[in-house]
Design a protein around this motif. Structure first.
Motif, mmCIF file in Angstrom:
data_model
loop_
_atom_site.group_PDB
_atom_site.id
_atom_site.type_symbol
_atom_site.label_atom_id
_atom_site.label_comp_id
_atom_site.label_asym_id
_atom_site.label_seq_id
_atom_site.Cartn_x
_atom_site.Cartn_y
_atom_site.Cartn_z
ATOM 1 N N GLU A 79 0.827 -1.212 0.000
ATOM 2 C CA GLU A 79 0.000 0.000 0.000
ATOM 3 C C GLU A 79 0.860 1.260 0.000
ATOM 4 O O GLU A 79 0.487 2.264 -0.618
ATOM 5 N N ARG A 80 2.003 1.214 0.670
ATOM 6 C CA ARG A 80 2.906 2.374 0.678
ATOM 7 C C ARG A 80 3.555 2.562 -0.692
ATOM 8 O O ARG A 80 3.782 3.681 -1.129
ATOM 9 N N MET A 81 3.866 1.461 -1.353
ATOM 10 C CA MET A 81 4.571 1.524 -2.636
ATOM 11 C C MET A 81 3.645 1.854 -3.803
ATOM 12 O O MET A 81 4.070 2.496 -4.758
ATOM 13 N N VAL A 82 2.398 1.394 -3.752
ATOM 14 C CA VAL A 82 1.475 1.561 -4.866
ATOM 15 C C VAL A 82 0.330 2.457 -4.417
ATOM 16 O O VAL A 82 -0.521 2.030 -3.654
ATOM 17 N N PRO A 83 0.305 3.698 -4.912
ATOM 18 C CA PRO A 83 -0.776 4.587 -4.507
ATOM 19 C C PRO A 83 -2.114 4.121 -5.098
ATOM 20 O O PRO A 83 -2.144 3.479 -6.150
ATOM 21 N N PRO A 84 -3.202 4.449 -4.442
ATOM 22 C CA PRO A 84 -4.510 4.069 -4.970
ATOM 23 C C PRO A 84 -4.740 4.709 -6.341
ATOM 24 O O PRO A 84 -4.213 5.787 -6.637
ATOM 25 N N LEU A 85 -5.543 4.052 -7.150
ATOM 26 C CA LEU A 85 -5.837 4.550 -8.497
ATOM 27 C C LEU A 85 -6.453 5.941 -8.436
ATOM 28 O O LEU A 85 -6.200 6.774 -9.320
ATOM 29 N N SER A 86 -7.217 6.215 -7.401
ATOM 30 C CA SER A 86 -7.840 7.540 -7.274
ATOM 31 C C SER A 86 -6.785 8.641 -7.174
ATOM 32 O O SER A 86 -7.057 9.787 -7.547
ATOM 33 N N GLN A 87 -5.588 8.298 -6.707
ATOM 34 C CA GLN A 87 -4.508 9.277 -6.622
ATOM 35 C C GLN A 87 -3.591 9.220 -7.833
ATOM 36 O O GLN A 87 -3.172 10.252 -8.355
ATOM 37 N N SER A 88 -3.270 8.027 -8.304
ATOM 38 C CA SER A 88 -2.309 7.901 -9.392
ATOM 39 C C SER A 88 -2.910 8.225 -10.757
ATOM 40 O O SER A 88 -2.208 8.707 -11.652
ATOM 41 N N ASN A 89 -4.211 7.979 -10.940
ATOM 42 C CA ASN A 89 -4.857 8.268 -12.220
ATOM 43 C C ASN A 89 -6.320 8.637 -11.956
ATOM 44 O O ASN A 89 -7.225 7.848 -12.211
ATOM 45 N N PRO A 90 -6.555 9.858 -11.460
ATOM 46 C CA PRO A 90 -7.909 10.257 -11.079
ATOM 47 C C PRO A 90 -8.912 10.194 -12.233
ATOM 48 O O PRO A 90 -10.071 9.853 -12.034
ATOM 49 N N GLU A 91 -8.463 10.489 -13.439
ATOM 50 C CA GLU A 91 -9.371 10.456 -14.590
ATOM 51 C C GLU A 91 -9.879 9.037 -14.847
ATOM 52 O O GLU A 91 -11.083 8.804 -15.016
ATOM 53 N N LEU A 92 -8.978 8.080 -14.865
ATOM 54 C CA LEU A 92 -9.372 6.684 -15.065
ATOM 55 C C LEU A 92 -10.249 6.217 -13.915
ATOM 56 O O LEU A 92 -11.264 5.545 -14.132
#
Length: 108
Positions: A79-92
């Motif tokens: 979880e620390r290494m991989v940010p949630p999709l809502s943060q890493s790609n908000p559009e997707l």
């Protein structure tokens, strides 16, 4: 941390794996915790033999608290290494949420 020795489990690169394979102990344990039988786990991981799965499950049962802590720490690290999709790609993420909502409204 030093993990108990086992002919079925090896420590490699900071992780625990079924001896001689690329299958992580947590992969086997999580399937077992979900209620999968050793035979079903072999179907999920065809590179494993039934004896290896039974050995991994036995290792887990003998060291349950330690393995549960190891799995929890691995999940926290992921979880620390991989940010949630809502943060890493908000559009997707927004498109997926809209599609999920649309599909949910079709079911009712």
């Amino acid at each position: 941390m030093a993990y108990p020795a086992s002919p079925y489990i090896e420590e490699r690169n900071g992780g625990l794996y079924v001896e001689g394979t690329r299958v992580s102990l947590d992969s086997v344990v999580i399937r077992f915790q979900e209620g999968a039988s050793p035979e079903r786990i072999v179907q999920s991981f065809p590179t494993l033999k039934l004896s290896q799965v039974c050995g991994a499950v036995a290792y887990y049962l003998e060291n349950q608290q330690m393995v549960n802590e190891y799995i929890a720490e691995s999940q926290r690290e992921l979880e620390r290494m991989v940010p949630p999709l809502s943060q890493s790609n908000p559009e997707l993420f927004a498109r997926l949420e809209a599609a999920r909502e649309k599909m949910g409204s079709k079911r009712t």
